[in-house]
Design a protein around this motif. Sequence first.
Motif, PDB file in Angstrom:
ATOM      1  N   ASP A  99       1.609  -1.249  -0.404  1.00  0.00           N
ATOM      2  CA  ASP A  99       0.146   0.106   0.189  1.00  0.00           C
ATOM      3  C   ASP A  99       1.011   1.140   0.234  1.00  0.00           C
ATOM      4  O   ASP A  99       0.430   2.253  -0.776  1.00  0.00           O
ATOM      5  N   SER A 100       1.731   0.980   0.880  1.00  0.00           N
ATOM      6  CA  SER A 100       2.935   1.906   0.198  1.00  0.00           C
ATOM      7  C   SER A 100       3.277   2.735  -0.757  1.00  0.00           C
ATOM      8  O   SER A 100       3.417   4.125  -1.079  1.00  0.00           O
ATOM      9  N   ALA A 101       3.596   1.515  -1.824  1.00  0.00           N
ATOM     10  CA  ALA A 101       4.151   1.600  -2.750  1.00  0.00           C
ATOM     11  C   ALA A 101       3.155   2.326  -3.409  1.00  0.00           C
ATOM     12  O   ALA A 101       3.158   3.481  -4.583  1.00  0.00           O
ATOM     13  N   GLN A 102       1.324   1.860  -3.236  1.00  0.00           N
ATOM     14  CA  GLN A 102       1.156   2.302  -4.139  1.00  0.00           C
ATOM     15  C   GLN A 102       0.585   3.933  -4.376  1.00  0.00           C
ATOM     16  O   GLN A 102      -0.306   4.418  -5.048  1.00  0.00           O
ATOM     17  N   THR A 103       0.242   4.156  -2.658  1.00  0.00           N
ATOM     18  CA  THR A 103       0.691   5.592  -2.159  1.00  0.00           C
ATOM     19  C   THR A 103       1.484   6.405  -3.264  1.00  0.00           C
ATOM     20  O   THR A 103       1.017   7.444  -3.609  1.00  0.00           O
ATOM     21  N   ILE A 104       2.401   6.448  -2.999  1.00  0.00           N
ATOM     22  CA  ILE A 104       3.107   7.019  -3.654  1.00  0.00           C
ATOM     23  C   ILE A 104       3.463   6.938  -4.957  1.00  0.00           C
ATOM     24  O   ILE A 104       3.508   7.674  -5.289  1.00  0.00           O
TER      25      ILE A 104
END
Lengths: 385, 106
Positions: free
Chosen positions: A58-63
Amino acid sequence: MKTFKGYRRANGSIGVRNHIIVINTVGELAGLTKKLANLVPGVIPVVHQAGQSQYPEDSAQTIKTLAGTAGHANVSAALFLGMGSNDPADEIVETLKKDGHHVHSILFDKDKSIIECLDEGRTWLENALEQSKKQKTEKADVSELIIGLECGGSDAWSGITANPSIGVFSDSIVADGGTSILAETTEAVGAEHILANRAVNSEVADRFLEIVRRYEQRAKAVGENIKAANPSPGNKTGGLTTLEEKSLGCIKKGGNSTLMEVIDYAYSPTKKGFVFMDTPGYDVESVVGLVAGGAQIVLFSTGKGSPTGSPIAPVIKIGTNPKLYKNMPEHIDVNAGKIIDQNYTIDQIGEEIYSKVMQVANGEVTASEKYNNQEFSIWRLAETQ
Amino acid sequence: MNKKFNALQLDKRDNVAVVLETVRFGQLISVQDEMKNVNASTTIPYGHKVALVFIPKGEEVIKYGECMGIATADIAIGDHVHVSNVRGLTEKDKRFRKEEINFENI
């Protein structure tokens, strides 16, 4: 040859708008982001609740989504508001700067007062706004347009009037060298073999079948069986007989063109023509993914009048039935309901959509822009930590 | 365009049309862009499908130019095409169709 006047960016992309945005990296700063935007009239707040305590996917998707939004062709300049020492704002800004984008970040921490941070932000935004006013438009070919295809608040007419008309438009712009992105993986369940049949090669077909399978499995993990639940009793009352028919009504927004590529959420197409993005059925999250992936304009069919917009891309609402247009004309840009009560053909509405897209690319304001419908939410894959 | 129609064939290959208004038994259904006129054999609510040709049991029901299901009974011209006479595709039906993909033609 169809052309429009757009804003050429340093990285070569072309925007149909020239927005200045302020965007938060973590949900804690949502309120301050709105407050700062209010200090500089003309600046658009891009506000969301994600970014904190997320698992790596999710971190990667948010960034990825935030970077795609701030680095979008419709954006002249973007200010990031972040918080604390591990905040991704600086890293996103550095990456975007290398690509020639006009961006800046401010980190809220214990060393500075909130007033100081807001002052710094206001000064930066005022300068960015002044600079943006000097930017000139230039002529661009329709082949540089990427159009997102979406539906929300569908009704029994969606698959009969609006979506097939969008399909006619999609085939036309693809024939003119442009790009259209179909989305909403959940809607393809049941008709996945049909889109796979249209893939340009077996790798694209396999990739498409894989994302549909992954979506079904994710739904099953939370106890939902998409195939068993559809068509719903309401769908059947409306005239839908099978899951294949329901899915076809949705995926026909993509017309009959060859499927060139399948891309992940918020990723940009690397091919021209008809492509598919892996997004959820929730219209706000899907539109945000399409736009972060580079769509300058989104087409959005609705039977119930979903007002969903985007902070940075014009969303063109296509109403599916005459009653909707009669009751809320201020929310509808193209009335496909004319097929039902005024003997218009699907081809005619498809042409009308194309004209509207060109007018909007040239600056005409859509209903969702007029009413400042600036929904923004990022697709979450896992729990919060 | 001048001619009034009350049904839509979404693709030339379709063997069904969608009625744009509720039609009653015996009522004439005129399909847009088609010389075809059929008489409704029963009440068909708006948004629902009518058979444009005879569809034998086991045949594919075609809408949007694609197979949307299989007829579970003989369907006569003018019949209401819905859950009572059509079923969805099974994985077996689809596997069969997948094998028909010929990427060499692209």
